[in-house]
Design a protein around this motif. Structure first.
Motif: not given
Lengths: 365, 191
Positions: B54-55, B57-58, B60-61
């Motif tokens: 959903r994001d 920015r997440c 990579r993790g």
């Protein structure tokens, strides 16, 4: 694009890529030598760790030191308060921590010093593209994704962003220092696994379909062969009918009570002389549903058992007429097939008594 | 912003992260072929489950989590070595660590390969992903104490392998009093 460096052959290890910087952890103080002369001139970390022997430490302190990352606020963690206190009171411990963190930093750089093989990005993109254009593959991969984690990693493997703030922080960590992978250790045995994998993925639906066909086919074959084996033979039915008939004779009951013609049998039996108002009842012969007619006539007790032919094992030849009569244990019986039904006529007495119930067979012209 | 089309979004992620994911996979598996397979599986699984991201920015993790899980699922059964369960002591931390170590990549990978999968994942999350022990515990659903213990023991093992193997562990300069060792017959690549 990927580094164009050759990707086959053994991987040479790399020379040092750069000098480490001093740890800047909040509670990590450089040694006196280090702070006086700087990292390039200090005599070494061995001096940093001097005078640490013999000190008594809280259990788990070593593990706590090991988990403190350099340049972070890990030591601010309340769970590590004891470590913080120990570090504040012990310069030797601080030097040991600094040494560990410097070592760790060097190890981090070495661990990331792996270069991707040439063409990896293209192969990955092709695989993704193939997946996107293959409707049959996507569900399989979805299954794989759903089954990512065998146990403890299940939450992170569910491909849902971490729920907690801390985990979110981890997942959305600043990428500085991660995005640039320096050229260096080239993985040694580079082959073309992605192509292999892509072929496996694209052929997987075919393999599954073929497996499904095989399983269904094998099931059908087994069903076909097992079914006759589980069905009674005509001989078994006849024997069972004979047993029931003899039991009815000895007990004097069990005779049919219904006069209305049953719907599950033929409307008539041309081979038999059945009087009007013949009674019948249902029964079971070797677990097969059957209808028994009371064909008692002129004081001669008799019964006709009728079952569906499809519920009888195939293979045994049953004549279409009651031509063959068997006399056993004081009763006579004959068996024939009428259309989709198998008929077993049993009469108390000899063959002559049985023949009286049968219509004469018209002569062949 | 997360792309609407999974293929577009994953292509972007491939371009951005494939190198570090491959490196991570290589450190986990120890073989380039396995690493590439693992990397590809990671992106394919990510493509299939892209809607759950959903994001951006997440991402990579998220990708690391997929890769880790794929690894644990497929490779952890291959090698099950028992690591020393003895508690670690402060004295096991070397008194003298090389200030400017240049790790022999072969030895480093061998040392990693000798770690059981559970320990390897923990130590690589710490070193490679930069996770704190609490973050590791949360992501792996393990007690923090277990992670701390595994991490300490795994790091100790790595150090032992790199520093005390009896084989040359470093190619670069060493501390005073420690002989400078260069692996014979090992070609060097300028960095």
């Amino acid at each position: 694009m990927d580094d164009p460096r050759p990707t086959s052959g053994p991987v040479p290890p790399r020379r040092p890529s750069g000098r480490l910087e001093e740890s800047k952890g909040p509670l990590v103080e450089p040694s006196a030598g280090a702070s006086a002369s700087g990292p390039h001139e200090q005599p070494g970390l061995g001096h940093l760790l001097a005078n640490c022997e013999g000190q008594e430490l809280q259990p788990g302190l070593h593990a706590a030191l090991e988990v403190c990352r350099p340049n972070t606020a890990d030591l601010d963690d309340p769970a590590l308060a004891e470590v913080q206190a120990a570090l504040a009171a012990d310069a030797g411990l601080r030097r040991r921590l600094a040494s560990l963190q410097q070592f760790d930093q060097a190890l981090v750089a070495a661990l990331r010093d792996v270069r991707a093989p040439a063409g990896l990005e293209d192969r990955l993109l092709k695989a993704v593209s193939a997946l996107a254009h293959s409707e049959g593959v996507e569900p399989l991969v979805e299954v794989e994704a759903a089954l990512l984690a065998p146990s403890s990693d299940a939450a992170s493997a569910s491909c849902v962003p971490p729920a907690s703030a801390e985990a979110d922080h981890a997942a959305c960590r600043d990428e500085a220092g991660y995005t640039s992978v320096r050229s260096g250790c080239l993985a040694p045995d580079t082959v073309l696994p992605s192509k292999r994998r892509a072929m496996r993925l694209s052929s997987r639906p075919m393999v599954l379909a073929a497996s499904l066909v095989l399983v269904v086919g094998a099931g059908l074959v087994i069903w076909q062969y097992r079914r006759p084996a589980s069905l009674p033979t005509p001989q078994q039915l006849a024997n069972e009918a004979t047993g029931q008939f003899q039991q009815d004779l000895s007990e004097g009951d069990g005779m049919p009570a219904s006069k209305k013609w049953p719907a599950q049998v033929p409307a008539s039996f041309p081979q038999l002389r059945l009087p009007q108002g013949t009674k019948w009842r249902t029964c079971r012969l070797v677990n097969v549903s059957a209808v028994m007619f009371d064909v008692t006539q002129a004081g001669v007790k008799g019964a006709l058992y009728v079952v569906r032919a499809r519920e009888v094992a195939r293979g045994a030849q049953v004549p279409n007429t009651p031509s063959r009569v068997v006399f056993t244990q004081g009763v006579s019986r004959t068996m024939w097939r009428q259309g989709d039904y198998l008929c077993v006529l049993i009469v108390e007495g000899d063959e002559q008594a049985l023949r009286r119930l049968l219509r004469p067979v018209p002569p062949v012209t | 912003m997360v792309q609407d089309k999974p293929q577009d979004g994953i292509a972007e992620l491939v371009a951005r992260y494939h190198r570090e994911l491959f490196a991570y996979a290589y450190r986990l598996t120890g073989r380039a072929a396995d690493a590439e397979d693992l990397t590809q599986q990671t992106f394919l699984a990510a493509c299939a489950a892209y809607h759950s991201l959903r994001d951006a920015r997440c991402a990579r993790g998220w990708l690391y989590a997929i890769l880790r899980s794929q690894y644990l699922k497929q490779f952890s059964r291959a090698r099950r070595l028992v690591i020393n369960e003895d508690p670690t002591e402060l004295e096991q931390i070397p008194e003298e660590l090389p200030y400017e170590p240049d790790f022999d990549q072969e030895l480093l990978q061998q040392a990693l390969d000798r770690l059981p999968a559970e320990f390897k994942v923990v130590v690589l999350m710490f070193y490679f992903e930069g996770c704190s022990y609490k973050e590791i515990a949360e992501q792996l659903k393990l007690p923090p104490g277990t992670v701390m213990s595994r991490l300490a023991r795994a790091k100790q093992r790595l150090r032992d392998a790199l520093l005390h193997t009896g084989q040359p562990a470093f190619n670069g300069s060493m501390e005073a009093g420690v002989p400078q060792v260069v692996r014979e017959g090992t070609p060097h690549v300028g960095g």
